[in-house]
Design an enzyme around this catalytic site. Structure first.
Site, PDB file in Angstrom:
ATOM      1  N   GLY A 140     -17.315   2.673  47.016  1.00 32.39           N
ATOM      2  CA  GLY A 140     -16.051   2.317  47.638  1.00 32.39           C
ATOM      3  C   GLY A 140     -15.553   0.985  47.113  1.00 32.39           C
ATOM      4  O   GLY A 140     -16.207   0.326  46.293  1.00 32.39           O
ATOM      5  N   CYS A 141     -14.389   0.594  47.607  1.00 31.21           N
ATOM      6  CA  CYS A 141     -13.739  -0.602  47.072  1.00 31.21           C
ATOM      7  C   CYS A 141     -14.428  -1.885  47.540  1.00 31.21           C
ATOM      8  O   CYS A 141     -14.839  -2.714  46.720  1.00 31.21           O
ATOM      9  CB  CYS A 141     -12.268  -0.597  47.443  1.00 31.21           C
ATOM     10  SG  CYS A 141     -11.937  -0.239  49.173  1.00 31.21           S
TER      11      CYS A 141
END
Lengths: 346, 346, 346, 346
Positions: C149-150
């Protein structure tokens, strides 16, 4: 094949750095040298940290750019390019001016709107106006190119086919334009200080902007008669983009379908012109970071008014991208080289 | 003196909550009840946490609002106000509709642009159009008021004095308008989703927006003849404000100085109209959160074009503020009561 | 050489369309097929008009993507990838999940934070976590990749070298992160409706965001011991980017110079990591539209606190770009292919 | 009752003009005179056209302000207020400094962080630090008030009750703050030029901001022991507001419910403190243009960390509003006079 050595004078302004960005991605050109009066001795990435490790080239002098480059772009404040152009021509370099010094054919108009004179009339004769979609054949092989301004790209592209085909009346044209803030340059000003501009919107230089005679010059060439228009620019609280909403009276009997056909024919094969489907309106968002000019066409049958809305990125099709398109064209390279930019969707 | 009991139907939309804000600050009125279909049973501050501890009133039903209030404002989607208006009138309540149901005098135009019909023709006869600066005397003492839309306030105020004085030609008027996003309402849509709108700008409903006949109706009354205009709205990536850039042909011999004089006379004593000094342009920033309409005047002598640029806050002078101005006028209160809003400078 | 045929499942979400953008510019890959549940039958350019004439490919079904592609990327809501992954593996296709289904090694944690279970435990064993700068060797040649994920890219990259070298204490780490709005997806919501978000700023899911266990998993691998951290995400009114401000207690005797050296060594030769010069702070602006992770290091000697600030584009290094970096690595292509993106300076 | 005559020195900066706005709406005060070095001789509305016809007062000199006013506010760059304060005290005027000259009790710290010295030590002894919610009794009746900075209001208010009650540990406090751009002043700079800031986000003066010792001074008074904290400010691309995300270790056995109770008790009856319901997070949007400080409380039981998030308008509770709150308190007026500002919802 050797890459063309491209130098940029005034590389740290917004148009200058956009030229750097595009040359960095150009398959047949390379950045040979850059200059900046304000940042001489600094690297481009010190001025724009986005380029850290991507372009750490040092800003030198104008002279160094001339020496190291085959093609020179100047992104300077108006008035500073005439002498540089002469030097380039003398040294056998190709030169493109992103400023206004060579755009107007009439010295009288130049005096009226810019307050200067043509220092070398022969040089002005030699210069060609670089709006490829309208004047492509004149640009091929040329060494001295006057790159159009941003509004002066968006408005003529929006109107030319209808005007050329006689489908709108040549009198009473209105160009209501809205520009992102980068068009006003990188120098901090009170008006473009973040809290002053953010959540605001206004017009400026109402019916008094210097791009007026340049648009009229282009449209007059297209129409074959003297065109005058009313031009009102506005400042948008966004970084990039121009939206030009252009109004003209429909010629007697002219209908939208015929106008649309004229645009399709006139711009057939033009990679950078995207004529949008009926009902869809141009949006600056969709052309960001690209060399596209999106055009949408409407008619108000209740009042007999034709409305063309065009969108460009003021720093690409309105400045650096068009300059490279002109370079490609002048050098005989594929006109789209380095310019098939895949846009971010958001 | 007792405060007027004001109720708001549709209080959780943007116009509704702006009415709440203004009534909360009104020295001669008090918020008696609010309703919301979407948020019935919730407090206003649950919907808008800015009002936590400032207005924790619970959203009830339309019926409750009627019962508890002397004056009712409805900020509803178009089409839902006719029945409510009838109920209010029957119950002896004053009613102001912020929607479009009572704005158009012609049922035919209402059908054409809104697709509905007048369910009670007598009621429509009774309704008065609430643009005080143009129709003040008709509004005094009235019980059923149709509050103008946002564009339909900004454009007529920008043009009326010139048109009334015969200083512009009645044909060929163009209104190029730019609106903040709140004008599109509070309901989330793809187009107004933050990443889609941010850094974008486009026109919408080009020459097809429902406010067109309403502007024409107002300007026709002013001109004493049927006026048609071309209207193109655009969506700005800001929250509040409308800038209307209006173009008209100058009447033969008309000059800017005379036009200016006509505006000064027409709007003398109007608290909410600010005629800006020559050379200064209206900016939506300067009217934010206020009931002002700033107007700036220009002429393009090169093309014989008159340009009026007006700015309002679409949610105040373009909706809630004007509704309260109308209420004050109708009730015989000082017209500026609760509306001398000191604007934030940034 | 033949280009790798790449298909994208869920192509019309923000991560999906960013994958399309990057594959369009990849010299060794081509977009073979795209799918979208919401927009099946529409072209990508109907959904994102920025791609008009650049990618007019029609959105088909997941099955069509599988059939036409060698490499499949899925950008789906969490929970929908497990079955698709199994199909791909069975059909001999390489598969990268941009969702969270394969990121957590512990099924227990997956249950706790996502509420689901591992439907095929063998498949989860096969999956590799695709954060190349930390786990490069494990990714080479792999066919099933869980793309981080970011936040879970920005935070571990900011802290790993200091933690690995024992220069910070493993307890009490705080990650205060700020994300652009695209991280919340393309589906319109009240909170991301333009007027609600614009000019606002808040934290959300305070100490309760699903990316927490994923960061802890990565940092625990690096530290060789169980790491727990406090994670507070905030929502920025910008489109792209994450800034992670990470705090940790300095280990006894640790100084900034030594920490800096550890980062230089650990990230030597990493094209996508830019360790900024002393005193300069990472800014999301400088990594927009690129796969860079900019890192800046600070120490507060008054309190014995180490501060690392990292910036990534949440949709590139935080999603699509990293997925392509992983693909390159897995396929044995130059890891930077298609990812040497020249950023816009503004 | 006569209105208090209030003069503002430095009226054209952001804090100065916000003082003007609030005094214009104050029922017991009136704007007697304003001064500005940069705009002497111009009206306030020439500098801020939002005030056209609302405040056309001319900017005079500092001397004129002194002469015409009973209460003087100075919104000057740091270092310029000491002499002015002495003049005011001598002339029997009440004086509030919105700058930092009188905030620090320790001349040593003042020298270290601001580089100046206390020119009149007796005057510094006389000055009281104006954070009413924490030091109300000391402020009553005072004539020389040091108005706190913006961060130094948001952080102490977020932490004081927990610290005072011994529910958090006094060591290891972290304040991760995010401020709107107006905090950086009105003078145009490269960093706050619209295109440079827009769509960007970064930290600045990491662990080196001048507000650090001021926060520590306040928290040390509250805790009864020397407190040190780590402070990292960030710059948000919005106009107004500060969000302070504050982290501290929970004291052994401390739980969120007990902490919440401590805040409820400590801030009982405080009009300007809004303790938000569980689960709701403070947002700068909800305090815009108001004097509120919204506070939300969280605990991360996984790591034993307390998290308080507060939001203020940096120009109101963080500057002008608090200055007026102090004035009210000092003069014995109702503390909320002129400050029950109904916020715009959007």
């Amino acid at each position: 094949m050797n890459r063309v050595k491209v130098g940029i004078v005034g590389a740290t302004g917004y148009a200058g750095v956009e030229l750097c960005r595009l040359i960095m991605g150009h398959p047949q050109a390379e950045l040979s040298a850059i200059s900046s009066v304000s940042f001489e001795g600094k690297t481009l990435s010190e001025v724009y940290p986005a380029y850290f490790h991507m372009c750490d080239m040092i800003c030198g002098t104008q002279e160094q750019v001339l020496e190291k480059s085959e093609v020179i772009f100047a992104a300077l404040p108006h008035g500073l390019s005439q002498e540089l152009a002469a030097q380039c021509v003398k040294a056998g370099k190709a030169f493109t001016d992103l400023g206004a010094d060579f755009r107007l054919e009439s010295e009288e108009e130049y005096k009226e709107w810019y307050g200067g004179s043509f220092t070398d009339k022969a040089l002005h004769q030699e210069a060609v106006y670089g709006l490829p979609e309208l004047f492509r054949e004149r640009i091929r092989g040329k060494r001295l190119i006057a790159n159009p301004g941003c509004y002066t790209t968006a408005v003529p592209l929006a109107l030319a086919p209808a005007l050329e085909a006689g489908l709108i009346q040549p009198e009473g044209i209105i160009a209501d334009c809205k520009s992102g803030v980068t068009g006003a340059g990188r120098k901090p000003t009170q008006g473009n200080h973040y809290p002053e501009l953010n959540e605001g919107f206004t017009a400026y230089k109402v019916a008094a902007h210097r791009h007026t005679p340049e648009m009229e010059q282009t449209l007059s060439h297209i129409a074959g008669q003297k065109i005058k228009l009313t031009f009102v620019p506005h400042l948008l609280p966004i970084n990039r983009g121009i939206l030009a909403t252009c109004y003209a009276k429909l010629a007697p009997g002219a209908e939208l379908a015929a106008i649309r056909k004229a645009y399709e024919n006139r711009y057939a094969g033009e990679f950078f012109i995207r004529l949008l489907p009926d009902g869809q309106c141009a949006n600056v968002k969709n052309v960001r970071c690209t060399n596209f000019c999106d055009i949408s066409l409407f008619a108000d049958s209740r009042t007999g008014t034709f409305i063309a809305v065009s969108a460009i990125d003021n720093m690409v099709k309105g400045a650096a991208g068009q300059a490279i398109q002109n370079m490609n064209l002048a050098l005989g390279i594929d006109e789209t080289a380095g310019l098939k930019l895949v846009p971010p969707a958001f």
